[in-house]
Every structure is written in structure tokens, then in C-alpha cells.
Design a protein around this motif. Structure first.
Motif, PDB file in Angstrom:
ATOM      1  N   ASN A  72     -80.300  22.638 -27.559  1.00 12.28           N
ATOM      2  CA  ASN A  72     -78.957  22.844 -27.022  1.00 12.28           C
ATOM      3  C   ASN A  72     -78.841  22.095 -25.699  1.00 12.28           C
ATOM      4  OD1 ASN A  72     -76.943  24.212 -25.205  1.00 12.28           O
ATOM      5  ND2 ASN A  72     -76.505  25.276 -27.115  1.00 12.28           N
ATOM      6  N   LEU A  73     -78.014  21.070 -25.701  1.00 15.98           N
ATOM      7  CA  LEU A  73     -77.932  20.194 -24.525  1.00 15.98           C
ATOM      8  C   LEU A  73     -77.513  20.959 -23.269  1.00 15.98           C
ATOM      9  CD1 LEU A  73     -76.562  16.619 -24.457  1.00 15.98           C
ATOM     10  CD2 LEU A  73     -75.823  18.224 -22.715  1.00 15.98           C
ATOM     11  N   ARG A  74     -76.539  21.857 -23.417  1.00 13.40           N
ATOM     12  CA  ARG A  74     -76.066  22.580 -22.230  1.00 13.40           C
ATOM     13  C   ARG A  74     -77.179  23.408 -21.614  1.00 13.40           C
ATOM     14  NH1 ARG A  74     -74.332  26.411 -19.187  1.00 13.40           N
ATOM     15  NH2 ARG A  74     -72.198  26.610 -18.438  1.00 13.40           N
ATOM     16  N   ARG A 102     -79.005   8.893 -15.323  1.00 13.68           N
ATOM     17  CA  ARG A 102     -79.354   8.115 -16.523  1.00 13.68           C
ATOM     18  C   ARG A 102     -78.830   8.821 -17.763  1.00 13.68           C
ATOM     19  NH1 ARG A 102     -85.365   7.172 -17.190  1.00 13.68           N
ATOM     20  NH2 ARG A 102     -84.659   5.850 -18.871  1.00 13.68           N
ATOM     21  N   ARG A 103     -78.454   8.037 -18.744  1.00 15.31           N
ATOM     22  CA  ARG A 103     -77.952   8.631 -19.979  1.00 15.31           C
ATOM     23  C   ARG A 103     -79.042   8.581 -21.050  1.00 15.31           C
ATOM     24  NH1 ARG A 103     -72.696   6.319 -23.194  1.00 15.31           N
ATOM     25  NH2 ARG A 103     -72.955   7.422 -25.144  1.00 15.31           N
ATOM     26  N   GLN A 104     -79.745   9.683 -21.172  1.00 13.35           N
ATOM     27  CA  GLN A 104     -80.751   9.791 -22.226  1.00 13.35           C
ATOM     28  C   GLN A 104     -80.343  10.833 -23.257  1.00 13.35           C
ATOM     29  OE1 GLN A 104     -84.146  10.600 -19.661  1.00 13.35           O
ATOM     30  NE2 GLN A 104     -85.054   8.675 -20.345  1.00 13.35           N
ATOM     31  N   CYS A 105     -79.279  11.568 -22.934  1.00 11.55           N
ATOM     32  CA  CYS A 105     -78.888  12.676 -23.817  1.00 11.55           C
ATOM     33  C   CYS A 105     -78.511  12.193 -25.211  1.00 11.55           C
ATOM     34  CB  CYS A 105     -77.737  13.454 -23.196  1.00 11.55           C
ATOM     35  SG  CYS A 105     -76.446  12.434 -22.469  1.00 11.55           S
ATOM     36  N   THR A 106     -77.830  11.063 -25.294  1.00  4.16           N
ATOM     37  CA  THR A 106     -77.413  10.563 -26.606  1.00  4.16           C
ATOM     38  C   THR A 106     -78.631  10.287 -27.472  1.00  4.16           C
ATOM     39  OG1 THR A 106     -75.631   9.456 -25.430  1.00  4.16           O
ATOM     40  CG2 THR A 106     -75.916   8.893 -27.740  1.00  4.16           C
ATOM     41  N   SER A 107     -79.603   9.658 -26.871  1.00  2.80           N
ATOM     42  CA  SER A 107     -80.811   9.348 -27.621  1.00  2.80           C
ATOM     43  C   SER A 107     -81.559  10.616 -28.034  1.00  2.80           C
ATOM     44  CB  SER A 107     -81.704   8.446 -26.756  1.00  2.80           C
ATOM     45  OG  SER A 107     -82.943   8.303 -27.367  1.00  2.80           O
ATOM     46  N   SER A 192     -65.364  12.993 -30.858  1.00  2.00           N
ATOM     47  CA  SER A 192     -66.357  14.057 -30.700  1.00  2.00           C
ATOM     48  C   SER A 192     -67.217  13.767 -29.469  1.00  2.00           C
ATOM     49  CB  SER A 192     -67.216  14.196 -31.968  1.00  2.00           C
ATOM     50  OG  SER A 192     -68.310  13.341 -31.937  1.00  2.00           O
ATOM     51  N   ALA A 193     -67.410  14.781 -28.667  1.00  2.00           N
ATOM     52  CA  ALA A 193     -68.221  14.653 -27.444  1.00  2.00           C
ATOM     53  C   ALA A 193     -68.521  16.051 -26.930  1.00  2.00           C
ATOM     54  CB  ALA A 193     -67.478  13.863 -26.369  1.00  2.00           C
ATOM     55  N   CYS A 194     -69.569  16.171 -26.150  1.00  2.00           N
ATOM     56  CA  CYS A 194     -69.917  17.468 -25.570  1.00  2.00           C
ATOM     57  C   CYS A 194     -68.772  17.977 -24.687  1.00  2.00           C
ATOM     58  CB  CYS A 194     -71.178  17.341 -24.716  1.00  2.00           C
ATOM     59  SG  CYS A 194     -72.627  16.892 -25.685  1.00  2.00           S
ATOM     60  N   ILE A 195     -68.647  19.289 -24.601  1.00  2.00           N
ATOM     61  CA  ILE A 195     -67.580  19.904 -23.795  1.00  2.00           C
ATOM     62  C   ILE A 195     -67.609  19.385 -22.360  1.00  2.00           C
ATOM     63  CG2 ILE A 195     -66.895  22.110 -22.713  1.00  2.00           C
ATOM     64  CD1 ILE A 195     -67.601  23.445 -25.431  1.00  2.00           C
ATOM     65  N   GLY A 196     -68.793  19.261 -21.806  1.00  2.00           N
ATOM     66  CA  GLY A 196     -68.901  18.839 -20.407  1.00  2.00           C
ATOM     67  C   GLY A 196     -69.428  17.423 -20.254  1.00  2.00           C
ATOM     68  N   CYS A 197     -69.019  16.522 -21.115  1.00  2.00           N
ATOM     69  CA  CYS A 197     -69.522  15.139 -21.005  1.00  2.00           C
ATOM     70  C   CYS A 197     -68.891  14.433 -19.812  1.00  2.00           C
ATOM     71  CB  CYS A 197     -69.201  14.359 -22.284  1.00  2.00           C
ATOM     72  SG  CYS A 197     -69.749  12.638 -22.150  1.00  2.00           S
ATOM     73  N   PRO A 198     -69.693  13.845 -18.936  1.00  8.69           N
ATOM     74  CA  PRO A 198     -69.127  13.136 -17.780  1.00  8.69           C
ATOM     75  C   PRO A 198     -68.290  11.919 -18.171  1.00  8.69           C
ATOM     76  CG  PRO A 198     -71.476  13.565 -17.477  1.00  8.69           C
ATOM     77  CD  PRO A 198     -71.165  13.878 -18.901  1.00  8.69           C
ATOM     78  N   PHE A 199     -68.390  11.481 -19.421  1.00  7.01           N
ATOM     79  CA  PHE A 199     -67.589  10.335 -19.841  1.00  7.01           C
ATOM     80  C   PHE A 199     -66.158  10.713 -20.224  1.00  7.01           C
ATOM     81  CE2 PHE A 199     -71.709   8.087 -20.963  1.00  7.01           C
ATOM     82  CZ  PHE A 199     -71.650   7.270 -19.841  1.00  7.01           C
ATOM     83  N   HIS A 200     -65.813  12.001 -20.145  1.00  6.59           N
ATOM     84  CA  HIS A 200     -64.416  12.361 -20.385  1.00  6.59           C
ATOM     85  C   HIS A 200     -63.528  11.681 -19.348  1.00  6.59           C
ATOM     86  CE1 HIS A 200     -65.509  15.230 -23.285  1.00  6.59           C
ATOM     87  NE2 HIS A 200     -65.487  16.337 -22.580  1.00  6.59           N
ATOM     88  N   GLY A 280     -66.142   6.732 -26.922  1.00 10.09           N
ATOM     89  CA  GLY A 280     -66.732   8.046 -27.172  1.00 10.09           C
ATOM     90  C   GLY A 280     -68.249   7.976 -27.146  1.00 10.09           C
ATOM     91  N   CYS A 281     -68.854   9.007 -27.684  1.00 11.10           N
ATOM     92  CA  CYS A 281     -70.318   9.069 -27.643  1.00 11.10           C
ATOM     93  C   CYS A 281     -70.860   8.801 -29.031  1.00 11.10           C
ATOM     94  CB  CYS A 281     -70.770  10.436 -27.159  1.00 11.10           C
ATOM     95  SG  CYS A 281     -72.551  10.597 -27.113  1.00 11.10           S
ATOM     96  N   SER A 282     -71.172   7.574 -29.311  1.00 17.20           N
ATOM     97  CA  SER A 282     -71.757   7.242 -30.604  1.00 17.20           C
ATOM     98  C   SER A 282     -73.263   7.206 -30.463  1.00 17.20           C
ATOM     99  CB  SER A 282     -71.274   5.875 -31.055  1.00 17.20           C
ATOM    100  OG  SER A 282     -72.145   5.366 -32.042  1.00 17.20           O
TER     101      SER A 282
END
Ligand code: SF4
Length: 292
Positions: A72-74, A102-107, A192-200, A280-282
Motif C-alpha cells: 500500500n503506497l500510502r 525521486r519518483r520510484q513509486c511507479t516502478s 488513474s492516479a493515486c489520491i495524493g499524487c504530486p503530479f496532480h 498521467g501515471c503510466s
């Protein structure tokens, strides 16, 4: 090159991959052997509802849908003992300068579990599902549209995967996909993206605040929780924020600016602030690393 032994759809449940899934269901595209959705555990309710609806269509078409997860990412992002969950927060350094996490969450939360599932489907054995039997290769369908051609990469990091881009074959843009979905009663398909994604972008933050107060409250709470760092690897000296202004989310300037203010400013940068990452977050277009 080894011929693929199976076809899998990487299903992000956004506009493009939903279009491919539904095209496979109605016979416009051949049926893949499986669709795989990587669940970060923190998607909005709307996305989960959309996925459930897609699952029905896929089930009726005989396409198995696998929901996979790497945690669970959150929860992981605020666990100081956790190794991953490096989210691209907006950071204010102790000297006042701006930085970015750094963006490692997607991976970690999308690519890793998707690949593990594909190895399993290709015959890798439990519990680790590491080694794919020789000669087994999956053709992986990725939902890049013609406006995302810059995301396509020929780089292959594993021998058991060969990518294919059905929307590029069909010459379809994201707008084409939206129109296609609308005509078939799927016009409410969201990014589709996490509720709290900084890329919003501001638009997404406003939609969350105005239409999903509980999810907005969750994002505001999370924004408070990350201020002094979260999982391992976050800076302990600086301060982290979800909004690009590096102001707490509940008071960040997410409301519309006036026309006059718009005229006074430059286009591209503000488009990004307003609309967020347009792509978005692909799992396959992560800007922190090469496409896989
Ligand atoms: S949606 Fe945002 S927070 Fe979630 S995995 Fe993608 S980049 Fe990370």
C-alpha cells in the motif's frame, strides 16, 4: 527474435488502456491472454468502480483480469522503516531552494508487480517467480496513444517481454480514445492516479476537494504527514509537499486564476500546473527512469 507465447494487456484503468481492453472485448482487437492491473492501494473510489465495471466486461469476453500489488503506497510512504515508496514530492530545502523527490513509486508499485505476474504466467515457479522458462516470451500491450509517441522506447530490459502499442497501430490519440469510450457509454473514464499524487494539477486537486471530500481530507492529512520526510530516502532536513507551490495542500492556491492573470503568464508551465502531468501515471512512461 522469439515469437511471443502469450499476450498480456497492462491495464492502468485510465482512458487509453480501458479503450484497448474494451476493443479486445468487442472484437476490434484480438483477445489478450490476460489483463493485469497494478494496485497501489491508493486509487480513488471512482477508479476502483471503473475497474470493477471493466472486470465484468473482460470476464464476459473470457479475458482474465489479474489485480496485483506490491503493498500500500500510502501506508509505506509514511513508514520510516520502509525501503521503497519514494514519491516525487515537491521539496523545500533548508536553504529555501526548491527540490523534487525521486519518483520510484511507479516502478515499485506498478512495474515490479506487473512483471512478477507476467513471469508467473510464463511459467516461472513460486515463490519468487524469478526465472522464466527458456523460449517463453509475452507480448505486452501498452496503451500509449499517438500523442504519447515520445514515451515509446525500444529499450528492452528483460528478454521475456516484447512490447506492442495497439493504439499506435490504430493511429489513435487520447482524444480519439475519449470519443470512442463516450460513444460506448464509458465517457466517465478518468485518469488513474493515486489520491495524493504530486503530479496532480490544480484541476484534479479541485475535483478531489469539491467532489470527493473524504479523499481530499485523506490527501490533506497525508500532505501533513510527509512534511518532515516519510519512507527511507526522504530528506530529513527539508520539507516535503504534495502541491507544486510547496504550500500545505489545504491552503495551496488550487483555485482558478482569472483570465487577466492567465494572460500575464506563460502558457506551457501554467498548463502543467493546471492540468498536471498530461500523461498521467503510466507504469511504462515513468519519467524517473526509462520505459520498460
Ligand atoms: S500516481 Fe503518482 S504517487 Fe502513484 S505511483 Fe504514480 S507517480 Fe507515484
Amino acid at each position: 527474435m522469439t515469437e511471443p507465447t502469450m499476450t498480456v494487456l497492462s491495464l492502468g484503468a485510465g482512458v487509453q488502456s480501458s479503450t484497448i481492453a474494451l476493443m479486445a472485448c468487442d472484437g476490434t482487437l484480438p483477445k489478450p491472454d490476460a489483463a493485469i492491473f497494478a494496485d497501489t492501494g491508493w486509487e480513488p473510489r471512482q477508479v476502483y468502480a471503473h475497474l470493477d465495471r471493466l472486470a465484468v466486461e473482460l470476464g464476459q469476453a473470457g479475458i482474465p483480469l489479474h489485480r496485483v500489488s506490491n503493498g500500500n503506497l500510502r501506508a509505506d510512504a509514511i513508514d520510516p522503516a520502509h525501503r521503497y515508496a519514494s514519491v516525487p514530492y515537491f521539496v523545500r530545502n533548508p536553504d529555501g531552494s526548491a527540490g523534487m523527490g525521486r519518483r520510484q513509486c511507479t516502478s515499485e508499485y506498478k512495474l515490479v508487480p506487473i512483471k512478477r505476474k507476467i513471469r508467473e504466467l510464463l511459467g516461472a515457479t513460486a515463490p519468487a517467480f524469478r526465472r522464466v522458462p527458456k523460449g517463453r516470451v509475452a507480448e505486452q500491450w501498452i496503451g500509449f496513444s499517438t500523442d504519447e509517441i515520445h514515451r515509446v522506447s525500444d529499450k528492452l530490459d528483460v528478454l521475456y517481454l516484447t512490447p506492442r502499442y495497439p493504439l499506435l497501430d490504430l493511429g489513435m490519440s487520447r482524444k480519439d480514445c475519449q470519443r470512442w469510450l463516450e460513444r460506448r457509454g464509458w465517457g466517465d473514464t478518468a485518469k488513474s492516479a493515486c489520491i495524493g499524487c504530486p503530479f496532480h494539477g490544480n484541476r484534479q486537486w479541485r475535483e478531489l476537494r469539491d467532489n470527493s471530500p473524504e479523499e481530499w481530507a485523506d490527501a490533506v492529512e497525508f500532505d501533513r504527514e510527509i512534511r518532515k520526510g516519510g519512507s527511507r530516502g526522504m530528506p530529513l532536513n527539508g520539507e516535503a509537499f504534495l502541491h507544486s507551490s510547496r504550500i500545505p495542500l489545504d491552503i495551496a492556491p488550487i483555485d482558478k486564476v482569472t483570465r487577466g492573470e492567465w494572460r500575464d503568464r506563460q502558457g506551457d508551465l501554467l498548463d502543467l500546473i493546471e492540468d498536471g502531468d498530461p500523461d498521467g501515471c503510466s507504469p511504462y512512461g515513468c519519467r524517473s527512469g526509462g520505459a520498460a
